[in-house]
Design a protein around this motif. Structure first.
Motif, PDB file in Angstrom:
ATOM      1  N   GLU A 369     -26.070 -23.713  49.698  1.00  0.00           N
ATOM      2  CA  GLU A 369     -25.797 -24.351  50.987  1.00  0.00           C
ATOM      3  C   GLU A 369     -24.672 -23.615  51.709  1.00  0.00           C
ATOM      4  N   ALA A 370     -23.644 -23.241  50.956  1.00  0.00           N
ATOM      5  CA  ALA A 370     -22.521 -22.509  51.542  1.00  0.00           C
ATOM      6  C   ALA A 370     -22.983 -21.154  52.086  1.00  0.00           C
ATOM      7  N   GLU A 371     -23.872 -20.519  51.370  1.00  0.00           N
ATOM      8  CA  GLU A 371     -24.386 -19.210  51.791  1.00  0.00           C
ATOM      9  C   GLU A 371     -25.151 -19.319  53.107  1.00  0.00           C
ATOM     10  N   THR A 372     -25.981 -20.356  53.228  1.00  0.00           N
ATOM     11  CA  THR A 372     -26.741 -20.573  54.468  1.00  0.00           C
ATOM     12  C   THR A 372     -25.792 -20.824  55.637  1.00  0.00           C
ATOM     13  N   PHE A 373     -24.753 -21.625  55.384  1.00  0.00           N
ATOM     14  CA  PHE A 373     -23.771 -21.931  56.410  1.00  0.00           C
ATOM     15  C   PHE A 373     -23.068 -20.664  56.877  1.00  0.00           C
ATOM     16  N   ILE A 374     -22.599 -19.849  55.924  1.00  0.00           N
ATOM     17  CA  ILE A 374     -21.848 -18.640  56.249  1.00  0.00           C
ATOM     18  C   ILE A 374     -22.706 -17.647  57.031  1.00  0.00           C
ATOM     19  N   GLN A 375     -23.992 -17.558  56.693  1.00  0.00           N
ATOM     20  CA  GLN A 375     -24.877 -16.623  57.402  1.00  0.00           C
ATOM     21  C   GLN A 375     -24.992 -16.971  58.878  1.00  0.00           C
ATOM     22  N   LYS A 376     -24.993 -18.276  59.186  1.00  0.00           N
ATOM     23  CA  LYS A 376     -25.134 -18.718  60.576  1.00  0.00           C
ATOM     24  C   LYS A 376     -23.803 -18.775  61.314  1.00  0.00           C
ATOM     25  N   ARG A 377     -22.717 -18.916  60.550  1.00  0.00           N
ATOM     26  CA  ARG A 377     -21.427 -19.197  61.185  1.00  0.00           C
ATOM     27  C   ARG A 377     -20.332 -18.209  60.795  1.00  0.00           C
ATOM     28  N   SER A 378     -20.683 -16.958  60.679  1.00  0.00           N
ATOM     29  CA  SER A 378     -19.660 -15.947  60.426  1.00  0.00           C
ATOM     30  C   SER A 378     -20.040 -14.649  61.119  1.00  0.00           C
ATOM     31  N   ILE A 379     -19.022 -13.880  61.443  1.00  0.00           N
ATOM     32  CA  ILE A 379     -19.250 -12.609  62.128  1.00  0.00           C
ATOM     33  C   ILE A 379     -18.090 -11.679  61.803  1.00  0.00           C
ATOM     34  N   PHE A 380     -18.361 -10.375  61.733  1.00  0.00           N
ATOM     35  CA  PHE A 380     -17.328  -9.370  61.493  1.00  0.00           C
ATOM     36  C   PHE A 380     -17.169  -8.527  62.757  1.00  0.00           C
ATOM     37  N   ILE A 381     -15.915  -8.340  63.186  1.00  0.00           N
ATOM     38  CA  ILE A 381     -15.652  -7.601  64.419  1.00  0.00           C
ATOM     39  C   ILE A 381     -14.438  -6.699  64.246  1.00  0.00           C
ATOM     40  N   SER A 382     -14.183  -5.888  65.279  1.00  0.00           N
ATOM     41  CA  SER A 382     -12.937  -5.125  65.349  1.00  0.00           C
ATOM     42  C   SER A 382     -12.371  -5.323  66.742  1.00  0.00           C
ATOM     43  N   ALA A 383     -11.428  -6.253  66.873  1.00  0.00           N
ATOM     44  CA  ALA A 383     -10.865  -6.586  68.177  1.00  0.00           C
ATOM     45  C   ALA A 383      -9.968  -5.478  68.714  1.00  0.00           C
ATOM     46  N   LYS A 384      -9.578  -4.536  67.846  1.00  0.00           N
ATOM     47  CA  LYS A 384      -8.671  -3.456  68.260  1.00  0.00           C
ATOM     48  C   LYS A 384      -9.428  -2.297  68.890  1.00  0.00           C
ATOM     49  N   SER A 385     -10.679  -2.102  68.492  1.00  0.00           N
ATOM     50  CA  SER A 385     -11.445  -0.925  68.904  1.00  0.00           C
ATOM     51  C   SER A 385     -11.795  -0.964  70.385  1.00  0.00           C
ATOM     52  N   GLU A 386     -11.319   0.023  71.150  1.00  0.00           N
ATOM     53  CA  GLU A 386     -11.633   0.111  72.569  1.00  0.00           C
ATOM     54  C   GLU A 386     -13.108   0.428  72.777  1.00  0.00           C
ATOM     55  N   THR A 387     -13.653   1.298  71.935  1.00  0.00           N
ATOM     56  CA  THR A 387     -15.054   1.708  72.093  1.00  0.00           C
ATOM     57  C   THR A 387     -16.029   0.573  71.789  1.00  0.00           C
ATOM     58  N   GLU A 388     -15.606  -0.372  70.925  1.00  0.00           N
ATOM     59  CA  GLU A 388     -16.478  -1.482  70.547  1.00  0.00           C
ATOM     60  C   GLU A 388     -16.154  -2.761  71.325  1.00  0.00           C
ATOM     61  N   ALA A 389     -15.343  -2.657  72.388  1.00  0.00           N
ATOM     62  CA  ALA A 389     -14.873  -3.849  73.106  1.00  0.00           C
ATOM     63  C   ALA A 389     -16.021  -4.684  73.655  1.00  0.00           C
ATOM     64  N   LEU A 390     -16.986  -4.021  74.326  1.00  0.00           N
ATOM     65  CA  LEU A 390     -18.092  -4.761  74.927  1.00  0.00           C
ATOM     66  C   LEU A 390     -18.978  -5.387  73.858  1.00  0.00           C
ATOM     67  N   VAL A 391     -19.195  -4.646  72.754  1.00  0.00           N
ATOM     68  CA  VAL A 391     -20.001  -5.170  71.649  1.00  0.00           C
ATOM     69  C   VAL A 391     -19.336  -6.407  71.064  1.00  0.00           C
ATOM     70  N   THR A 392     -18.018  -6.326  70.849  1.00  0.00           N
ATOM     71  CA  THR A 392     -17.268  -7.464  70.301  1.00  0.00           C
ATOM     72  C   THR A 392     -17.375  -8.674  71.208  1.00  0.00           C
ATOM     73  N   GLN A 393     -17.182  -8.448  72.502  1.00  0.00           N
ATOM     74  CA  GLN A 393     -17.257  -9.555  73.458  1.00  0.00           C
ATOM     75  C   GLN A 393     -18.636 -10.210  73.411  1.00  0.00           C
ATOM     76  N   ASN A 394     -19.689  -9.404  73.467  1.00  0.00           N
ATOM     77  CA  ASN A 394     -21.056  -9.949  73.471  1.00  0.00           C
ATOM     78  C   ASN A 394     -21.374 -10.708  72.190  1.00  0.00           C
ATOM     79  N   GLN A 395     -20.934 -10.167  71.040  1.00  0.00           N
ATOM     80  CA  GLN A 395     -21.196 -10.817  69.754  1.00  0.00           C
ATOM     81  C   GLN A 395     -20.544 -12.196  69.687  1.00  0.00           C
ATOM     82  N   VAL A 396     -19.277 -12.261  70.084  1.00  0.00           N
ATOM     83  CA  VAL A 396     -18.537 -13.519  69.984  1.00  0.00           C
ATOM     84  C   VAL A 396     -19.062 -14.538  70.987  1.00  0.00           C
ATOM     85  N   LEU A 397     -19.303 -14.112  72.232  1.00  0.00           N
ATOM     86  CA  LEU A 397     -19.814 -15.038  73.249  1.00  0.00           C
ATOM     87  C   LEU A 397     -21.182 -15.584  72.865  1.00  0.00           C
ATOM     88  N   LYS A 398     -22.013 -14.736  72.297  1.00  0.00           N
ATOM     89  CA  LYS A 398     -23.345 -15.184  71.868  1.00  0.00           C
ATOM     90  C   LYS A 398     -23.235 -16.221  70.762  1.00  0.00           C
TER      91      LYS A 398
END
Length: 482
Positions: A369-398
């Motif tokens: 049950e915990a595994e199913t929860f984590i798959q739906k409610r977790s994400i890995f990002i890099s908030a520092k990366s300038e090149t990945e800024a738009l990707v990070t924003q889109n991932q989190v907003l989605k």
């Protein structure tokens, strides 16, 4: 506030916001609107056409040769205006002084300044709108997002009223059958049996329960959602906020405890207002200012609709983070930041560690049950990366969007007024009791009492039954001029 002879007065008010502007609009409504306006607008014809605009110069009540302003006047005949009364609307230049001069002239010739919401009250009184639609006018004015505008407009057009009137008709029909049954009780003639009563009550209950179930989302659509970023100091909450907003809103330093107060910004997600809050890092501290910040963070967690629990993937402290979160994880998303510092295999190990901890803390019955929860409610990002800024924003907003209950209502009627919810909740309770009485083969007199009470509650929402307190409660929130 309303009622009596005051309802017969001709009223006037400035309907545009106070202060300087391009144009001010003055509204005059009542039987004497045209006659008193003609006193300082002599250019109006003897029999003006409804919905036609007339141009001319207003004159002062003190001196007919002293002009006030060049204006546009729109005339609405009785029955064809917003209020249902004869109405004049004067568009003048946006000087507060000019607008006040026009009001001064109107009151000099017999009008009085309107009370809060009195124009809308008169529209209600004259059958132009019901009470639900009248309330939607205020909601429309206060709309701060596309979705709240859609919901208020649907209500103004009668979407909710149509459903309530259909319910009123169903309840009235059932009550009529029960009252006929009462009349024939002594003759042992069964007009309606218990099975049919239960079936009809269930048919009435279904749309009521659907409306009641929409109340939480309806309120959130009107007021907006609150999303808070929480976590230990220096895990990247402020950097993440800046990435989502695409601006340097929060100060970012390597010094732990930089953020000491709640930093809030508003964004729109799918037409709904969302308030994003960056919070102080959660940790034990002796700094009294930082302690206040931590206290505010805990308060923010309690009222938030969604919690973004941020952790540093290179140095995670799940054991100290998770216990500080609410008992229920239903509104929590875990965000692993600084993913650029670890490899994919380490990411998987972190997820397993979090799953095991949640299971050990009895958040879930098993690891699966915990595994199913984590798959739906977790994400890995890099908030520092300038090149990945738009990707990070889109991932989190989605991810935020997918877990906020904004609903997909379209043109469907929903509840967002507490008054509507309270009355429909009581109507539903009456119907539940009526169903139980029918099941126990109780006398139709007792059923009729419950059904009648349910009917009254629905009629109170529509404003078909009301008292002065209800009207004062509704219209006192309006501004003058509406």
């Amino acid at each position: 506030m309303f009622g009596g002879d005051r309802d017969l007065d001709t009223i006037c008010a400035i309907s545009t916001p106070p202060g300087l502007g391009g144009v001010h609009l003055i509204r005059i409504s009542g039987d004497k609107s045209l006659s008193l306006t003609r006193c300082f607008a002599p250019f109006l014809p003897g029999k003006p056409e409804s919905h036609r605009v007339y141009f001319g110069t207003l004159i002062s009540e003190k001196n007919s040769s002293e002009p006030i302003d060049e204006v546009l006047i729109t005339y609405f005949k009785r029955g064809s205006s917003f209020t249902g009364e004869e109405t004049i609307e004067i568009s003048c230049h946006g000087s507060p002084f000019i607008a006040q001069q026009i009001i001064k002239n109107a009151t000099y010739y017999g009008a009085r300044v309107a009370d809060r919401g009195e124009f809308t009250y008169r529209a209600f009184l004259n059958g132009k709108v019901d009470l639900v639609q009248a309330e939607s006018v205020l909601s429309l004015i206060h709309s701060e997002s596309e979705k709240s505008l859609q919901v208020a407009m649907n209500q103004l057009k009668g979407g909710l009223s149509f459903k309530l009137k259909a319910l009123e008709s169903e309840v009235t029909a059932l009550l009529a059958r029960l009252e006929v049954s009462i009349d024939f009780t002594t003759e042992d003639i069964e007009i309606i049996n218990a099975s049919e009563i239960k079936e009809r009550i269930q048919k009435i209950q279904e749309p009521i329960l659907t409306l009641l179930g929409s109340f939480k989302s309806g309120q959130r659509i009107q007021s907006g959602f609150e999303v808070i970023l929480v976590g230990e100091p220096n895990v990247g909450k402020s950097s993440l906020l800046n990435r989502i907003l695409f601006e340097e809103r929060a100060i970012v330093t390597p010094i732990p405890g930089t953020t000491r107060d709640l930093i809030q910004e508003q964004i729109m997600i799918k037409g709904v207002k969302v308030t994003l809050t960056d919070s102080a890092g959660m940790r034990e501290t002796q700094d009294p200012i930082e302690q206040l910040g931590v206290s505010k963070t805990k308060q923010g967690i309690q009222r938030a609709d969604l919690i973004l629990a941020v952790f540093d993937v290179s140095n995670p402290h799940f054991e100290s983070l998770v216990p500080q979160l609410p008992e229920s994880l239903s509104n929590i998303i875990f965000i692993g930041n600084k993913v650029d510092l670890i490899c994919h295999e380490e990411q998987l190990e972190l997820l397993k560690k979090l799953q095991n901890l949640l299971t050990q803390l009895n958040k879930f019955q098993n690891v699966s049950e915990a595994e199913t929860f984590i798959q739906k409610r977790s994400i890995f990002i890099s908030a520092k990366s300038e090149t990945e800024a738009l990707v990070t924003q889109n991932q989190v907003l989605k991810l935020i969007e997918s877990h906020l209950e904004t609903g997909s209502f379209g043109d469907e009627a929903i509840l967002f007024q507490a008054r509507h919810y309270e009355n429909l909740q009581r109507a539903s309770e009456c119907l539940v009791r009526a169903g139980l009485l029918a099941q126990s083969s109780s006398s139709p007199e007792f059923l009729a009492l419950e059904i009648k009470e349910a009917l009254i509650r629905i009629q109170e929402v529509l404003g078909e039954q009301f008292d002065d307190q209800i009207l004062d409660r509704v219209f006192s929130e309006f501004c003058i001029g509406k």
